[in-house]
Motif scaffolding. Sequence first.
Motif, mmCIF file in Angstrom:
data_model
loop_
_atom_site.group_PDB
_atom_site.id
_atom_site.type_symbol
_atom_site.label_atom_id
_atom_site.label_comp_id
_atom_site.label_asym_id
_atom_site.label_seq_id
_atom_site.Cartn_x
_atom_site.Cartn_y
_atom_site.Cartn_z
ATOM 1 N N ALA A 35 0.831 -1.206 0.000
ATOM 2 C CA ALA A 35 0.000 0.000 0.000
ATOM 3 C C ALA A 35 0.865 1.256 0.000
ATOM 4 O O ALA A 35 0.576 2.236 -0.699
ATOM 5 C CB ALA A 35 -0.928 -0.009 1.216
ATOM 6 N N LEU A 36 1.965 1.227 0.772
ATOM 7 C CA LEU A 36 2.863 2.376 0.837
ATOM 8 C C LEU A 36 3.529 2.651 -0.504
ATOM 9 O O LEU A 36 3.795 3.806 -0.851
ATOM 10 C CB LEU A 36 3.922 2.141 1.914
ATOM 11 N N SER A 37 3.788 1.596 -1.281
ATOM 12 C CA SER A 37 4.472 1.771 -2.564
ATOM 13 C C SER A 37 3.629 2.531 -3.580
ATOM 14 O O SER A 37 4.166 3.031 -4.578
ATOM 15 C CB SER A 37 4.860 0.401 -3.135
ATOM 16 N N PHE A 38 2.323 2.610 -3.356
ATOM 17 C CA PHE A 38 1.438 3.335 -4.276
ATOM 18 C C PHE A 38 1.083 4.731 -3.756
ATOM 19 O O PHE A 38 0.252 5.405 -4.346
ATOM 20 C CB PHE A 38 0.156 2.535 -4.522
ATOM 21 N N THR A 47 1.833 11.047 1.673
ATOM 22 C CA THR A 47 0.447 11.472 1.526
ATOM 23 C C THR A 47 -0.320 10.368 0.818
ATOM 24 O O THR A 47 0.210 9.704 -0.077
ATOM 25 C CB THR A 47 0.355 12.767 0.711
ATOM 26 N N ALA A 48 -1.566 10.191 1.210
ATOM 27 C CA ALA A 48 -2.381 9.100 0.670
ATOM 28 C C ALA A 48 -2.936 9.480 -0.703
ATOM 29 O O ALA A 48 -4.151 9.592 -0.897
ATOM 30 C CB ALA A 48 -3.495 8.748 1.642
ATOM 31 N N VAL A 49 -2.037 9.694 -1.639
ATOM 32 C CA VAL A 49 -2.398 10.001 -3.025
ATOM 33 C C VAL A 49 -1.890 8.863 -3.898
ATOM 34 O O VAL A 49 -0.680 8.611 -3.968
ATOM 35 C CB VAL A 49 -1.802 11.340 -3.487
ATOM 36 N N PHE A 50 -2.809 8.179 -4.555
ATOM 37 C CA PHE A 50 -2.440 7.007 -5.353
ATOM 38 C C PHE A 50 -1.592 7.418 -6.555
ATOM 39 O O PHE A 50 -1.902 8.391 -7.249
ATOM 40 C CB PHE A 50 -3.698 6.284 -5.830
ATOM 41 N N THR A 51 -0.512 6.656 -6.790
ATOM 42 C CA THR A 51 0.364 6.901 -7.928
ATOM 43 C C THR A 51 1.140 5.632 -8.257
ATOM 44 O O THR A 51 1.373 4.794 -7.376
ATOM 45 C CB THR A 51 1.349 8.044 -7.642
ATOM 46 N N ARG A 90 14.549 9.737 2.582
ATOM 47 C CA ARG A 90 13.238 9.715 3.231
ATOM 48 C C ARG A 90 12.109 9.490 2.223
ATOM 49 O O ARG A 90 10.985 9.943 2.449
ATOM 50 C CB ARG A 90 13.001 11.039 3.982
ATOM 51 N N ASN A 91 12.426 8.825 1.133
ATOM 52 C CA ASN A 91 11.410 8.536 0.114
ATOM 53 C C ASN A 91 10.869 7.140 0.394
ATOM 54 O O ASN A 91 11.221 6.166 -0.266
ATOM 55 C CB ASN A 91 12.019 8.628 -1.285
ATOM 56 N N TRP A 92 9.998 7.037 1.374
ATOM 57 C CA TRP A 92 9.490 5.745 1.806
ATOM 58 C C TRP A 92 8.654 5.038 0.747
ATOM 59 O O TRP A 92 8.766 3.826 0.589
ATOM 60 C CB TRP A 92 8.695 5.909 3.102
ATOM 61 N N PRO A 93 7.806 5.726 -0.016
ATOM 62 C CA PRO A 93 7.047 5.021 -1.060
ATOM 63 C C PRO A 93 7.942 4.386 -2.123
ATOM 64 O O PRO A 93 7.679 3.250 -2.554
ATOM 65 C CB PRO A 93 6.164 6.121 -1.661
#
Length: 290
Positions: free
Chosen positions: A38-41, A51-55, A254-257
């Motif tokens: 989920a975090l990867s998107f 931020t919870a923005v799908f990509t 700090r680019n966790w996604p």
Amino acid sequence: MTENTRKARGLRAIHLTVLPIYLTTLLFVVGPMAYMIALSFMTRAERWGVTAVFTIDNYINIFQPIYLNTFVQSIRLALLSTALIALFGYPFGYFMAKLSPKWRKAVSFLLIVPFWTSSLMRLYGWIIIFRANGTLDGILMGLGITGEPLRLLYTYPAVVVGMVYVLVPFMIFAVYSSAEKMDWSLVEAARDLGASRLQAFLTVSLKLTLPGLLSGVILTFIPSMGLFFIADILGGNKVVLVGSVIQEQLMRSRNWPFAAALAAMLMLMTTLFIYLYRKITKVKDLEGLL
């Protein structure tokens, strides 16, 4: 108490027994994997967190040449390390199974003892060996083989040696467990029928111990793609693996996604290798039944 009541209580008891296994799997395996995917998107926040923005940009960025080269280098290092581990580990495990029970226990104990020490401490021991004018240089120059320090530390061969050193016990024990169960009378029968030692090994011993060899390959190939601390300690910044990139994205950028996307891609690759392993072993089992 009726028969149906007893069966129902027995089923409930079984469910209660396996409930901790299910809960542990959900909490420590399924849960973190689902969170990582989920975090990867998600999208990286401007200052901190996500931020919870799908990509899908995180997965698209993986196909940039710099990151693709990292995956290629990781696979190349894993293949080379696994080949060397099989080259040394298979004969060791095979002949270990032919020892007497007393010597088997002794050799097994010697193989297990290093696991009682932190792998980081053992790798720092290799730094003492590989550094310029270190132990290895002193031996080689003392024997007149070399005239100057080799400077092996922070090189690709040093990382390969570290991978082989850390993972070769897994190959040895996998092959040993398979060779120990082998019926050695089949080898003697092949020899009695006129087969040479090499022919008897290729037609009997190798086929019977192939499941152990394949298990050892899986146990060594998959970890070798993610053991970034070996590359960091023995290779410096010259050998960069996928695990090193993931660590950098987590701790520095700090680019966790994006780190989660890299981890998900690495997990997908390892899952593919396990799937191929299961297919190969299944075919071998069917051949054995036929």
